[in-house]
Structures are given as C-alpha cells and as structure tokens.
Design an enzyme around this catalytic site. Structure first.
Site, mmCIF file in Angstrom:
data_model
loop_
_atom_site.group_PDB
_atom_site.id
_atom_site.type_symbol
_atom_site.label_atom_id
_atom_site.label_comp_id
_atom_site.label_asym_id
_atom_site.label_seq_id
_atom_site.Cartn_x
_atom_site.Cartn_y
_atom_site.Cartn_z
ATOM 1 N N GLU A 1 -5.784 -5.764 5.221
ATOM 2 C CA GLU A 1 -5.446 -4.434 4.667
ATOM 3 C C GLU A 1 -4.666 -3.615 5.691
ATOM 4 O O GLU A 1 -5.110 -3.429 6.832
ATOM 5 C CB GLU A 1 -6.734 -3.705 4.260
ATOM 6 C CG GLU A 1 -6.437 -2.453 3.463
ATOM 7 C CD GLU A 1 -7.706 -1.787 2.925
ATOM 8 O OE1 GLU A 1 -8.668 -2.494 2.572
ATOM 9 O OE2 GLU A 1 -7.725 -0.547 2.881
ATOM 10 N N ASP B 1 -20.831 -14.437 10.165
ATOM 11 C CA ASP B 1 -20.869 -14.634 8.714
ATOM 12 C C ASP B 1 -20.788 -13.268 8.021
ATOM 13 O O ASP B 1 -21.787 -12.555 7.924
ATOM 14 C CB ASP B 1 -22.178 -15.371 8.394
ATOM 15 C CG ASP B 1 -22.356 -15.654 6.917
ATOM 16 O OD1 ASP B 1 -21.646 -15.043 6.092
ATOM 17 O OD2 ASP B 1 -23.226 -16.478 6.592
ATOM 18 N N HIS C 1 -1.892 5.785 4.433
ATOM 19 C CA HIS C 1 -1.990 4.468 3.830
ATOM 20 C C HIS C 1 -0.620 3.945 3.428
ATOM 21 O O HIS C 1 -0.275 2.798 3.700
ATOM 22 C CB HIS C 1 -2.914 4.549 2.611
ATOM 23 C CG HIS C 1 -3.182 3.215 2.000
ATOM 24 N ND1 HIS C 1 -4.043 2.315 2.558
ATOM 25 C CD2 HIS C 1 -2.665 2.631 0.895
ATOM 26 C CE1 HIS C 1 -4.053 1.225 1.819
ATOM 27 N NE2 HIS C 1 -3.236 1.392 0.803
ATOM 28 N N LYS D 1 -17.473 0.900 1.525
ATOM 29 C CA LYS D 1 -16.414 -0.127 1.562
ATOM 30 C C LYS D 1 -15.488 0.143 2.733
ATOM 31 O O LYS D 1 -15.084 -0.766 3.458
ATOM 32 C CB LYS D 1 -15.648 -0.128 0.232
ATOM 33 C CG LYS D 1 -14.616 -1.232 0.110
ATOM 34 C CD LYS D 1 -13.268 -0.886 0.680
ATOM 35 C CE LYS D 1 -12.274 -2.005 0.480
ATOM 36 N NZ LYS D 1 -11.016 -1.793 1.209
HETATM 37 C C1 MEV Z 1 -9.850 1.832 1.554
HETATM 38 O O1 MEV Z 1 -9.849 0.474 1.920
HETATM 39 C C2 MEV Z 1 -11.072 2.521 2.099
HETATM 40 C C3 MEV Z 1 -11.263 3.975 1.658
HETATM 41 O O2 MEV Z 1 -11.248 4.063 0.240
HETATM 42 C C4 MEV Z 1 -12.598 4.401 2.200
HETATM 43 C C5 MEV Z 1 -13.079 5.744 1.708
HETATM 44 O O3 MEV Z 1 -12.693 6.181 0.615
HETATM 45 O O4 MEV Z 1 -13.888 6.344 2.449
HETATM 46 C C6 MEV Z 1 -10.161 4.836 2.176
#
Ligand code: MEV
Length: 440
Positions: free
Chosen positions: A85, A296, A393, A280
């Site tokens: 990513e 792992d 991003h 995530k």
């Molecule tokens: C993207 O990979 C992760 C985010 O969505 C985490 C978040 O929203 O805190 C930017």
C-alpha cells in the site's frame, strides 16, 4: 472446464507451470513466461524459496521499504516494512520524524505467556476428572522432556497445565489449557508437540486409572493445538508530550488537534464500523513489520482482532488522553513473535531485516512492531482529523496511476512536480497526463 488432476504435487516445476498455463490462462506461452520472469537467477536462492511451500511456481513480489528515524526507548531504529500500500511507509516515516523531536516512543512488554489447548470430550464425573488430571500432572512435564529440554535450559518451557470444564457451554467438553514460555521463538512447533504428547499421556493414563470409573476411562481427544489468542503476551508502546509541543497543523492549533485526536479514538471505541478501519490502519504498520521479520501475520491479525473485542465490543487498539496539558497516545496489543526459528534463519531478507533492527529479542521485536502500529495510527488519524486522508494518500498513489497509464519516466517526473502544488484526484492525473502529452 479442466478435469481434476491427480498427483499435481509430484510434477516438476516446469510441468506444473505448463499445466496451469494451459488449463487456466488464455495465453499459455505468455503466462509461462511471466511466471518464469519472477524466478531468481540464483538457482540456490530460488530453490530455497521453492521449498518454503508446496507447488511453488514462482515468487510473488512485495516491496520492502524502510521507515527511518524511530527513536524507541532512547535508541534510533530504521524499521523494515514489507507492504504494497502506497502511503504506509511514508506515513510511518512521517510519524517517526514527528516524535523524534518530542521524546520518541517508549515500549514495555507486559507479559510473554503463550497458550495451547488439548480439546477433549469426557463423559463422567468432573470431580474425578480433576483428581485424575491432578494426579498425572508430573507426567505432563516428565514425558515431554525430550521436547522441552533445550527450552528449559534457556529459561522457558511449560508453565502450567490446567483442566478447564467447558461442559456447560458444550456437553462433555473439557480442555487442558496450557501455558508456555517460548523465549525468542514464536514456539508454534514446540507448543503443538507438547500438546500432542499431553493428549497421548492423558489418554493412556485414563485407560487404566483407578480414580476414574471404567465407563469414564475413554476420553475422546478432539484436537491439540496452540491458540493464537495470547491476551497475556502483551506489549505497550507510547508517545507523549506537552500539548503545546504538538504544534499547529494549518489553522488547527495544538489544543484543538489533541482534542480531535482524543475524540477520534473515542469514536473508534464506541463505533465498530469506525473501529475496524481504525484498527486496519494500525495493522498496516504491524503486518508490514511482522512480514518483513518472517513472522506469521495471520496469527498476529487473528489474535489482535480478538483482543480488540475482549470487552464484548470491537474497539480501538490505540488510546489517547489529554490531562494536565499532556497529550498521551498509546497502544496495547498481544503479539506472539519469534526472532529465532521458522523463516528467521532461512529467508535472506528476513535475516537482513532483523539485522537492520539490531538483532532484536522477541520482546524487543514486540516493542518495535507495536511502535509501527502506533506510528501508523498516529499518522492516519492526524491526517483524518486535519487535512483529510486523500491529500497524502493520492500523492503516494500518483505513481501507481501513472504506471497504470504507461507514463514515461520523464512524464512521471513532470507530473510528480505538478501534483506537489495541485490536488491529485484520479481524473486530475488522467487530465494532466493527456495535457502534457498533447503539449509535447
Ligand atoms: C488505509 O489503509 C488506512 C486508513 O483508513 C486508516 C484509518 O482510517 O484510520 C487511513
């Protein structure tokens, strides 16, 4: 529709590629050639990778990046990260730099206990079962000595073998719930070998036990396996600084920023839809380091998400507070990691990754991984509550879009410059490339 194949695993690598390409791809020649493009030219290195799994055709690349400037417990680290990513390594590096001048990160391991269970069915009196398991306790230790000898010599081994009565939740169901100390090893093979021996010992002893009645002497062993839920193998990583030191982000002053950060965590604590995305983002950092250090990541993922739900609701793994003008941001997570055994001594890039991390112990690595998760979350939430996530991003994603559109190196260079001053939406990138091409 191809028919099933017998003995696929016994085919040579070339034959496997040919079979797959012919039966499952529209361009067998092109597909075979693509697969082979990813072979390493060093045959020994390729063979090493081939033998990690069954039916290897080729290698699957992920970028290995590094996020420098992590000050952790007073020591400077560069953290290797394997991830696809675009913005993850950049966000980690940015957070590392931010905290570098604000005291850095501190970590503390709060526990290192690993868990394994023998799941079995028993029809009989629970008190007699308990007396029986108590009686054979010493055998659990003595009959596993050949497995535990080296681990015990280094200070680890089996800590406890406990009987748990689960028959109220599932008729006749009991467990040997066992705890282990596996030191610098992740310990999966060690634990599973011990558990399988416990099961054999228990079954054999039960068959002749005078404590149990004849009809109670048969125990059905359902399975013996370690648990990836390790709520007592915990690490905490933290950053903190006086609120004023946080500085301003655009129009947003330090107090407002700190309050927004705390509020964002509160939202993740009460709203699972947000908590999952929040966590995530944390796992972006954690998985990348776990992978780069040959651990792992599926085990880590499963255990961490279970921990996020330990209070009966899925919550944020990070926490924030604003008290007495001090902003504090921390994470507490279960992590069962190894820095010896498994891939750690086999995969050349894993060895390199561990060397870059100054050959950490498993406890050191727990801290480093937790820091990567915390940094990632700080970066993500910082962007979310200030500029929004897309600005950073899309800047990082720009090269992916340009590559998809077949941009040349010189086009990429010019457009990267252009998008330093403009907002990089997908359409804006497409338009800008078209314009550039027309103008030249
Ligand atoms: C993207 O990979 C992760 C985010 O969505 C985490 C978040 O929203 O805190 C930017």
């Amino acid at each position: 529709m191809p028919s099933p194949i017998e003995g696929f695993s016994k085919l040579s690598k070339e034959e496997k590629i040919q079979w797959i390409a012919e039966h499952y791809t529209h361009d067998p020649v092109g597909s075979s050639s693509l697969i082979k493009t990813y072979w390493n030219t060093d045959a020994a290195l390729q063979q090493l990778h081939d033998e990690f799994i069954e039916n290897t055709l080729t290698n699957f690349y992920l970028p290995l990046g590094v996020a420098p400037n992590f000050l952790i417990n007073g020591k400077l680290y560069a953290i290797p990260m394997a991830i696809e990513e675009s913005s993850v390594v950049a966000a980690a590096s940015k957070a590392a730099k931010f905290w570098l001048s604000r005291g850095g990160f501190t970590t503390k391991v709060l526990g290192t206990e690993k868990i394994g269970q023998v799941h079995f069915m028993y029809q009989g009196d629970p008190n007699r079962l308990r007396a029986f398991v108590d009686e054979i306790q010493p055998l659990f230790f003595s009959e596993t000595q050949s497995i535990t000898k080296n681990m015990v010599a280094r200070g680890g081994g089996i800590k406890k073998v406990e009987l748990r009565n689960k028959s109220e939740d599932l008729k006749d169901y009991y467990q040997l719930h066992c705890t282990f100390e596996t030191l610098d090893a992740m310990g999966a093979n060690f634990i599973n070998s011990c558990l399988e021996q416990f099961a054999k010992t228990m079954q054999r002893e039960a068959s002749t036990s005078v404590i149990l009645r004849p009809e109670e002497r048969h125990m059905e062993i359902v399975m013996s396996i370690l648990s990836n839920y390790v709520p007592n193998c915990i690490v905490r990583a933290e950053v903190s600084c006086p609120v004023e030191d946080l500085g301003s982000v655009g129009e947003i002053g330090p107090h407002e920023f700190a309050e927004k950060m705390v509020r964002a965590i509160s939202i993740a604590n009460i709203e699972p839809f947000r908590a999952v995305t929040h966590n995530k983002g944390i796992m972006n950092g954690i998985d990348a380091v776990v992978l780069a250090t040959g651990n792992d990541f599926r085990a880590v993922e499963a255990g961490i998400h279970a921990y996020a739900s330990k209070d009966g609701r899925y919550k944020s793994l990070t926490h924030a507070s604003l008290e007495n003008e001090i902003f504090r941001f921390w994470i507490e997570i279960p992590l069962a990691l190894g820095t010896v055994g498994g891939l750690t001594s086999l995969h050349p890039l894993v060895k390199l990754g561990l060397e870059i991390l100054q050959k950490p112990s498993a406890e050191d690595l727990m801290g480093l991984v937790a820091v990567a998760g915390l940094a990632q979350n700080f970066g993500a939430v910082q962007s979310l509550v200030t500029t929004g996530i897309q600005q950073g991003h899309m800047k990082m994603h720009l090269l992916n879009i340009l590559n998809q559109m077949g941009a040349s190196d010189s086009e990429k260079k010019q457009l990267v410059e252009h998008f330093k001053k403009h907002s990089a939406t997908h359409n804006a990138v497409v338009d800008a490339l078209e314009k550039l091409r027309k103008s030249s």
